[in-house]
Scaffold this motif. Sequence first.
Motif, PDB file in Angstrom:
ATOM      1  N   UNK A 278      62.132  93.534 102.769  1.00 41.35           N
ATOM      2  CA  UNK A 278      61.619  94.728 102.086  1.00 41.35           C
ATOM      3  C   UNK A 278      62.660  95.844 102.001  1.00 41.35           C
ATOM      4  N   UNK A 279      63.701  95.797 102.843  1.00 39.60           N
ATOM      5  CA  UNK A 279      64.736  96.836 102.753  1.00 39.60           C
ATOM      6  C   UNK A 279      65.475  96.762 101.424  1.00 39.60           C
ATOM      7  N   UNK A 280      65.385  95.602 100.738  1.00 41.64           N
ATOM      8  CA  UNK A 280      66.020  95.479  99.427  1.00 41.64           C
ATOM      9  C   UNK A 280      65.377  96.398  98.391  1.00 41.64           C
ATOM     10  N   UNK A 281      64.199  96.929  98.696  1.00 40.07           N
ATOM     11  CA  UNK A 281      63.570  97.891  97.791  1.00 40.07           C
ATOM     12  C   UNK A 281      64.400  99.165  97.674  1.00 40.07           C
ATOM     13  N   UNK A 282      65.272  99.414  98.647  1.00 43.82           N
ATOM     14  CA  UNK A 282      66.092 100.613  98.616  1.00 43.82           C
ATOM     15  C   UNK A 282      67.367 100.424  97.797  1.00 43.82           C
ATOM     16  N   UNK A 283      67.573  99.225  97.252  1.00 45.88           N
ATOM     17  CA  UNK A 283      68.691  99.004  96.333  1.00 45.88           C
ATOM     18  C   UNK A 283      68.246  99.437  94.940  1.00 45.88           C
ATOM     19  N   UNK A 284      69.117 100.154  94.203  1.00 48.59           N
ATOM     20  CA  UNK A 284      68.693 100.702  92.905  1.00 48.59           C
ATOM     21  C   UNK A 284      68.791  99.696  91.752  1.00 48.59           C
TER      22      UNK A 284
END
Length: 701
Positions: A278-284
């Motif tokens: 879910x940390x990949x949600x912080x990639x734009x």
Amino acid sequence: MVLALLGTVVLGALAAGTVSGLSLARYEAPGSESDRAQAELAARFGTGSADLVLLVTARSGTVDTPAVAASGRALTARLAAFEGVAETASYWSRGNPVTLRSADGRHALVVARIPGDANRVRSEILPRIIPEVLRGDAATTVRAGGGEEVFRQTVPLARQDFVRAELVVVPLVLVLLWVHLRRVLAAVLPVVLGALAMVAGLALLRIPLLYADLSTFALNLTLAMGLGLGVDYSLFMIARFREEVGLGRDRHEAVARAVERAGRTVIFSGVTVAASLSVLLFMPFDFFRSFAYAGVAVVVGGVVGAVVVLPAILAAVGDRVLSRHPGKAAGGTFWRGLATRVMRRPVVYGGVATAVLLLLGSPFLGLRLGVADDRILPASAPARQTSDVIRAGFPAEETDALQIVSTGAAGAPPEAVPGYAAALSRLPGVAQVDSAAGSYAAGVRISAGDPSRFAGAGGTWLSVVPSAELMEEDPVQLVSDVRALRAPFEVLVGGYPAELADYRQAVIERLPLLLGLILAVTFAVLFVMTGSVLIPLKATVLNLLSLSVMFGALVWVYQDGNLSGLLGFTPTGTLDPSIPILMFCVAYGLSMDYEVFLLSRIKEEYDLTGDTSGAVVAGLQGGAPLITAAGGILAVSFAAYVSAQVVFVQMLGVGMAVAILVDATVIRAILVPAAMRLAGEANWWAPGPLRRLHARIGLSG
């Protein structure tokens, strides 16, 4: 079970519409300089980078032969007439520039700009255009390429890769499960639960599809992880059920106990894996966010299947999954003996294992980052063949030109353009600069060019054409050189190389945040589970060590080209950061998955005895055989992708198989017991405030 069956039917209906909604996102960084440059070019000058490239080849003579030239001009006009095509140009319409003609004179290019989102361009416009323009005529043959066509061809190939892999992996996993469990139903249930996780994951992806573009590679991740997690979680639940029955509990009590113990561990594991992705949600970028959505969705399906559906099945027909040899000790004596030997000499065993893993991971020190191109496709793909001809036969890459557009209220004074164009043409790797003042090469004006091409609603723009050699070596460096050159007026630098540079930079800039978040989240989960500060730190270090082996393998194989002949891909000398970042998140989550399973057994034994060394030996004896079996089966499910035609899919399979095998064997069987033996009672230490916090929110017993 009835409700689960009905739910699966509903989820299947929802999942059926997911696949057609997936696409391949573009390499672009929203809000970057290249993004703003493209917007300016389109709005003020009605131009931009080429989306479609047609390679025209003379059947006889050269591209300057009258019949060939007439055919080329007709093709250019025909292409311009298609709905959706905003701009076309060709060797013949631009006054025969050498940048659009091959060195041997047999090939020339026609280019087109097709504005719109990726789905519209690839799904609606190109399928109408390509069959019509590839017909050729008596004078010429035509092939299609360009970025949009490359990715349009990638999607069906990636789906074919999945189908081919699953046709191999499902029966193979069934066989491996039967070998491990020795009961047909026990072997079938994990595969069924894996299928349920896949279906649930795809169905849940319908939610983010309402507001976001999801990558087609999210399908591969959902299906590979769905089967893997379904097998993992089911194995742990079945093993605990068998264990509880072996202790004399009746079927329903054994199910309840399995859910209480193994089910809780499954939930912890699921939270860890989902949090890592879910940390990949912080990639734009939608490309990365796709995997976050897919990872969370498939974990939800896997956890619900393991702690809700599977217990219902075990309560009904659990006797048919019990071992035929209930008196046989789980794991035998091998794992107990190994744990005892490791803990007797932790420095020797741990030191040797660490040295071997560091050696295997050492190629990662030579990592060179780049961005993927058409060579993610096999050599047989038409778009790849087109690009191969252009790469080998054209001295310059006109279709990959940098575009420099003037901005600001002052505009671009006409007298400033010649000097700026000449200075740009002297930069290393620049084949030619086209501008309103003419075309320049090596600082000298070589032709008057087409000034009207660079006229628009105020200001001007320039085209910096890189050499084919530079595009092979380091196009990002050219972007840096162009941006570093002092311009006589305000400018924005765009074009394909600038988009690659800005995309790569945006990804790299987010890496510290990504790493910080994933480490913090997994630390918190393990702290809640164990109440220890040292154990989460130890787990992080060991997981990073196993991941170094995965990255070392990626560099050694896919960057340096070792085994390229065997695996059937073309190395480019660099690695696109996208897939390694995805693999880091997936592999880190799965490594923590096995860490959670092993620690849960060790913590359970420690809570009963208070003896760290004994708890590690007992935990390893009870957990290591299962972890090794689950890891081996999960590695097989990823390794099946080694036959993939798309390099991204193949990299995911090879890298994940290596990481899982290393983690489930060397890390869990040697380094975990060695580290815990050296730490002793300090394993369970936490400062006073955190101990009190854990007493309120943690789990024990």
